[in-house]
Design a protein around this motif. Structure first.
Motif, short mmCIF file in Angstrom:
data_model
loop_
_atom_site.label_atom_id
_atom_site.label_comp_id
_atom_site.label_asym_id
_atom_site.label_seq_id
_atom_site.Cartn_x
_atom_site.Cartn_y
_atom_site.Cartn_z
N GLY A 268 0.79 -1.23 0.00
CA GLY A 268 0.00 0.00 0.00
C GLY A 268 0.81 1.27 0.00
O GLY A 268 0.27 2.36 0.17
N GLU A 269 2.14 1.15 -0.18
CA GLU A 269 3.01 2.32 -0.18
C GLU A 269 2.87 3.10 -1.50
O GLU A 269 2.71 2.50 -2.57
CB GLU A 269 4.46 1.91 0.03
N TYR A 270 2.97 4.42 -1.35
CA TYR A 270 2.89 5.30 -2.52
C TYR A 270 4.29 5.59 -3.05
O TYR A 270 5.26 5.59 -2.29
CB TYR A 270 2.20 6.61 -2.15
N PRO A 271 4.40 5.89 -4.34
CA PRO A 271 5.74 6.18 -4.90
C PRO A 271 6.20 7.58 -4.50
O PRO A 271 5.41 8.41 -4.05
CB PRO A 271 5.50 6.10 -6.42
N ASP A 272 7.50 7.82 -4.65
CA ASP A 272 8.05 9.16 -4.40
C ASP A 272 7.72 10.08 -5.57
O ASP A 272 7.78 9.67 -6.74
CB ASP A 272 9.57 9.09 -4.23
N PHE A 273 7.37 11.30 -5.24
CA PHE A 273 7.04 12.28 -6.30
C PHE A 273 8.34 12.72 -6.99
O PHE A 273 9.35 12.95 -6.30
CB PHE A 273 6.35 13.49 -5.68
N PRO A 274 8.36 12.84 -8.31
CA PRO A 274 9.60 13.26 -9.00
C PRO A 274 10.10 14.61 -8.50
O PRO A 274 9.31 15.52 -8.23
CB PRO A 274 9.18 13.34 -10.47
N GLU A 275 11.41 14.72 -8.35
CA GLU A 275 12.02 15.96 -7.87
C GLU A 275 11.85 17.07 -8.91
O GLU A 275 11.70 16.81 -10.12
CB GLU A 275 13.51 15.75 -7.59
N ALA A 276 11.93 18.32 -8.43
CA ALA A 276 11.81 19.48 -9.33
C ALA A 276 12.94 19.52 -10.34
O ALA A 276 12.76 19.94 -11.50
CB ALA A 276 11.78 20.77 -8.52
N THR A 277 14.13 19.06 -9.91
CA THR A 277 15.28 19.05 -10.84
C THR A 277 15.08 18.05 -11.98
O THR A 277 15.63 18.21 -13.06
CB THR A 277 16.57 18.69 -10.08
N ASP A 278 14.26 16.98 -11.70
CA ASP A 278 13.98 15.98 -12.74
C ASP A 278 12.79 16.36 -13.62
O ASP A 278 12.47 15.62 -14.56
CB ASP A 278 13.72 14.62 -12.10
N GLY A 279 12.12 17.45 -13.29
CA GLY A 279 10.98 17.88 -14.10
C GLY A 279 9.66 17.85 -13.37
O GLY A 279 8.66 18.36 -13.89
N ARG A 396 2.79 17.33 -3.61
CA ARG A 396 3.84 16.82 -2.72
C ARG A 396 3.33 16.77 -1.28
O ARG A 396 3.60 15.81 -0.54
CB ARG A 396 5.09 17.71 -2.82
N VAL A 397 2.59 17.82 -0.88
CA VAL A 397 2.02 17.83 0.47
C VAL A 397 0.99 16.72 0.63
O VAL A 397 0.95 15.99 1.64
CB VAL A 397 1.38 19.21 0.75
N LEU A 398 0.13 16.55 -0.41
CA LEU A 398 -0.89 15.51 -0.37
C LEU A 398 -0.25 14.13 -0.30
O LEU A 398 -0.69 13.26 0.49
CB LEU A 398 -1.77 15.63 -1.61
N GLN A 400 2.69 13.30 0.85
CA GLN A 400 3.32 13.09 2.15
C GLN A 400 2.28 12.73 3.21
O GLN A 400 2.49 11.85 4.05
CB GLN A 400 4.08 14.35 2.58
N ASN A 401 1.10 13.36 3.12
CA ASN A 401 0.00 13.02 4.05
C ASN A 401 -0.47 11.59 3.84
O ASN A 401 -0.75 10.86 4.82
CB ASN A 401 -1.16 13.99 3.86
N LEU A 402 -0.57 11.17 2.55
CA LEU A 402 -1.00 9.80 2.27
C LEU A 402 0.03 8.80 2.80
O LEU A 402 -0.33 7.75 3.35
CB LEU A 402 -1.18 9.62 0.76
N LYS A 403 1.31 9.11 2.65
CA LYS A 403 2.36 8.22 3.15
C LYS A 403 2.30 8.12 4.67
O LYS A 403 2.50 7.03 5.25
CB LYS A 403 3.73 8.73 2.71
N ASP A 404 2.02 9.26 5.31
CA ASP A 404 1.91 9.24 6.78
C ASP A 404 0.74 8.37 7.23
O ASP A 404 0.83 7.63 8.23
CB ASP A 404 1.73 10.66 7.30
N LEU A 405 -0.38 8.43 6.48
CA LEU A 405 -1.55 7.61 6.81
C LEU A 405 -1.23 6.13 6.66
O LEU A 405 -1.58 5.30 7.52
CB LEU A 405 -2.73 7.98 5.92
#
Length: 787
Positions: A268-279, A396-398, A400-405
């Motif tokens: 049930g883990e969510y993926p990491d959001f792509p960094e700003a440097t990667d686009g 990104r905020v959303l 992180q909240n999902l990952k915390d849940l």
């Protein structure tokens, strides 16, 4: 001319560009251009297209058309420069290509090869250059910096005796009184004629009306650009207001779908959001295509399971197969091909023209103002990108909240807290951030502003105000026999028209455009060498003036006594730092050969406070760091390049990317130079003047020496008397005999140096430079007899 005239000119140029691309890359490879003559025809055609695009861009008043036209113009100039450099390679490395016979076959005149300098290099930066000039003038006045010396005149010998001087004054006074009476009578007579004559209607003069029309178009052009800039601000707000919410929802939906798709179904883990440097979310919205390695791997997994690995190893080790492959691989490496950096830009410009302008109905836009719909189309990607960045922060905020849940649910199930993993993740992130920092070069002027460095260089006379001179001020004609001499295995001297052409293409066009300088064949430094007063300084100033560049003079004589000792490193560092920051810039070095001299006896002979070679070490270091796109050109002048010998000669020769010989004017050029110099100094030769004889007599004189003769001859009083007493050959000869022509020894020494330049040293076995005029091709000097 009307707006439709420039529209038609633009349309013709774009269609011709398309034809040129097809001519360069035909469907049948055997029809592709190969030899110099075929590439020369393509080069001439690009030059004609460039002239059309430059004229239409200069007079077009539609702001959006001008933007697309400029892209096409810069791509055309870049491709023309690529072909020019390729032609030099095909021409055995010689920079001056003689196209006389090709022009005859195409039924074109030599004026076709004159490369125009785009006016937008200066006009589009008019306010910036005006502010710079005002700042420069204020600093020159503040520090009381002396300007460049005026052109010299020939001085007459010893002063007169007392009695002779009194008689001369009396004669002049009687003459002055008579002239004054004649002047008053002439004014009265002219006044009566004006009163009797009907006034001339200025509106009917075609030249005056054409000039007024061009100036009017420039005013309209500026007004339309101002309206377009204002419209961008207002229409951007409208696009955001009307379409911004839909853009936001589209991005959010795609990102949410990506969250669901990439979520691990087991944990049930969510993926990491792509960094700003990667686009950021750009990677989600427009995923990159799979790499070739991934595709091959997938194909290998599907089809290559039944293959025997031993057979593959045997195939790899087969020497016969390897030998065949090596031969095939070696063939393209041996054949060098012309660069094609600007072809995609030309194709994009043509496609944009066809899509936007070819079939566009502009019957309702008579005044050629901006098109609101096109402005909105241009603004949508900009607004979309701004909204995408905002959505990225929210997502990104959303996430992180999902990952915390998810972490909280897992901890609740296991009865443990999930803080430790978070801490470990943070530690890992810290470790990744650590790395060895590369050593950066220390900047000794890091605590100073560019304005203060600029002011210091001005106060020391290093950064100078460049006079408003043009390449066309370097008067001279084309050579009409150069191609014939080459067929006889004789390498002629370059004509003065070829020098103008080469310096425009090598220096002015790349310096004037950032786009061209980044992509065109790179020329870091250029040497102008030739006899005294052959126009070297004039061309250096013209290059800086026409490209809107700063002019830094670090010549040994100009910097003598300034920044003594080790402070010379600071001076060179400041010059190149300001030159890079305020690009384009020209770093000028007069008497460049003396910078590379290591013979202390010779250096002492110049009578300077500091040795002329003191800037050499730092100059080499800074010049080595120059790169394409920085728009800094090191330009050297030399009238005695033969002073460098052995080791010094190799260092001096190797420093310059190009070596341009400044020739003495030949007969055809002297026929152009004499009338041009008289017009420059407010005089005029009569129709009965025997120009051919004067051109023959003045053989062996440089253009600067001829200018000094005309300047000395045409005094203020002599100009007033030209109508009554026109200039004749004996009067010119009285002044010419006071000037020594270029000696045969200097000319031969310059030609020996020319033989050692990179291109000429390769051709030692064939014809020799300037070897026209003697039987068997042994005499140097292009067949000219030196006096």
């Amino acid at each position: 001319m009307a707006n439709v005239t420039y529209d038609i000119m633009w349309r013709e140029a774009m269609m011709e560009l398309l034809d040129q691309l097809e001519a360069e890359n035909p469907e049948d490879p055997t029809l592709a251009p190969k030899d110099l003559s075929e590439w020369a025809c393509i080069y001439i055609k690009y030059l004609q297209i460039m002239r059309k695009l430059e004229t239409s861009y200069d007079q077009m008043v539609h702001p959006q058309k001008r933007q697309d036209m400029r892209k096409a113009l810069e791509a055309c100039i870049g491709r023309m420069l690529e072909i020019r450099h390729w032609m030099v390679k095909l021409n055995r490395g010689l920079d001056f290509i003689n196209l006389d016979d090709i022009l005859v076959d195409l039924k074109l005149g030599p004026e076709v090869l004159e490369v125009p300098v785009p006016k937008y290099f200066i006009e589009d930066r008019a306010k910036e250059l005006d502010d710079r000039d005002k700042f420069l003038e204020a600093l020159i006045e503040k520090y009381n910096v002396k300007g460049p010396a005026s052109s010299p005149i020939i001085r007459i010998g010893a002063p007169l005796g007392e009695e002779e001087a009194i008689m001369m004054i009396q004669k002049n006074e009687r003459g002055r009184q008579a002239r004054e009476r004649g002047r008053v009578a002439a004014i009265a007579k002219r006044q009566r004629q004006i009163e009797d004559r009907r006034p001339r209607d200025a509106k009917r003069d075609p030249q005056t009306s054409e000039q007024k029309n061009l100036m009017r178009r420039k005013r309209v052009q500026l007004e339309h650009v101002r309206e377009y800039d204002e419209a961008i601000v207002s229409l951007k707000g409208k696009v955001r207001e009307l379409e911004g919410q839909d853009m936001r929802e589209t991005i959010q939906d795609k990102v949410n779908a990506w969250f669901v798709e990439k979520r691990n179904p087991q944990t049930g883990e969510y993926p990491d959001f792509p960094e700003a440097t990667d686009g950021g979310s750009r990677v989600i919205l427009n995923p990159p295509p799979p790499s070739l390695a991934v595709i091959l791997e997938d194909v290998g997994d599907g089809k290559g399971k039944g293959k025997d690995p031993k057979k593959d190893v045997a195939k790899k080790k087969d020497p016969k197969r390897d030998g065949k492959k090596d031969k095939k691989d070696d063939v393209p490496a041996e054949t060098e091909r012309i660069g094609a950096v600007f072809i995609p830009a030309i194709e994009a410009a043509v496609q944009e023209f066809v899509a936007k302008w070819q079939d566009r109905d502009e019957t309702g836009n008579f005044h050629q103002k901006y098109d609101p719909e096109l402005v909105k189309d241009e603004l949508r990607p900009i607004v979309f990108e701004e909204i995408r960045l905002q959505v990225d922060d929210e997502m990104r905020v959303l996430l992180q909240n999902l990952k915390d849940l998810v972490e909280a649910e897992r901890a609740a199930k296991l009865g443990k807290k999930g803080k430790k993993k978070k801490k470990k993740g943070k530690k890992k992130g810290k470790k990744k951030g650590k790395g060895k920092k590369g050593k950066k070069k220390k900047d000794p002027t890091a605590d100073r502003s560019i304005e203060s460095l600029f002011a210091e260089l001005v106060s020391n006379g290093i950064l100078q105000q460049c006079p408003h001179v043009h390449v066309r001020d370097y008067l001279g004609s084309s050579s009409f026999m150069a191609a014939t001499l080459e067929k006889a295995n004789i390498i002629p001297d370059p004509s003065m028209a070829q020098v103008r052409q080469a310096l425009t293409e090598y220096c002015i066009l790349p310096l004037g455009s950032q786009f061209i300088h980044e992509r065109a064949p790179y020329i870091k430094s250029l040497l102008l060498y030739g006899a005294e007063k052959t126009g070297k300084t004039l061309m250096a100033q013209a290059i800086a003036n026409l490209s809107g560049a700063n002019f830094f003079d670090i010549s040994p004589r100009n910097t003598d006594g300034k920044y003594p000792g080790k402070n010379v490193a600071m001076m060179i560092h400041m010059v190149f730092k300001v030159a890079r920051t305020m690009a384009p810039s020209v770093v000028y070095i007069d008497e460049a050969e003396k910078v590379f001299l290591t013979d202390k006896k010779k250096l002492r002979e110049f009578g300077s406070q500091e040795p002329f070679s003191r800037i050499k070490k730092e100059l080499l270091k800074e010049a080595k760091g120059l790169a394409p796109g920085e728009r800094v050109l090191v330009l050297g002048n030399s009238r005695e390049p033969y002073l460098c010998v052995k080791k010094d000669e190799r260092a001096f020769m190797g420093f310059w990317s190009k070596h341009i010989f400044m020739p003495l004017p030949d007969y055809a050029s002297r026929r152009v130079v004499w009338p041009g110099l008289f017009e420059r100094h407010q005089g005029r030769l009569s129709y009965e003047f025997d120009l051919s004889t004067l051109a023959h007599i003045s053989d062996g004189y440089s253009a600067g020496q001829l200018d000094m003769v005309v300047h000395s001859l045409l005094t203020k009083r002599r100009i007033e008397r030209l109508r009554i007493a026109p200039v004749d050959i004996p009067e010119v000869l009285q002044w010419m005999c006071k000037v020594e022509p270029i000696s045969k020894e200097i000319d031969e020494a310059l030609r020996r140096f020319m033989d050692k330049t990179p291109a000429m040293s390769v051709l030692k076995g064939g014809g020799k430079p300037g070897s026209a005029g003697k039987k068997g091709g042994k005499k140097k000097g292009g067949g000219k007899k030196k006096k």
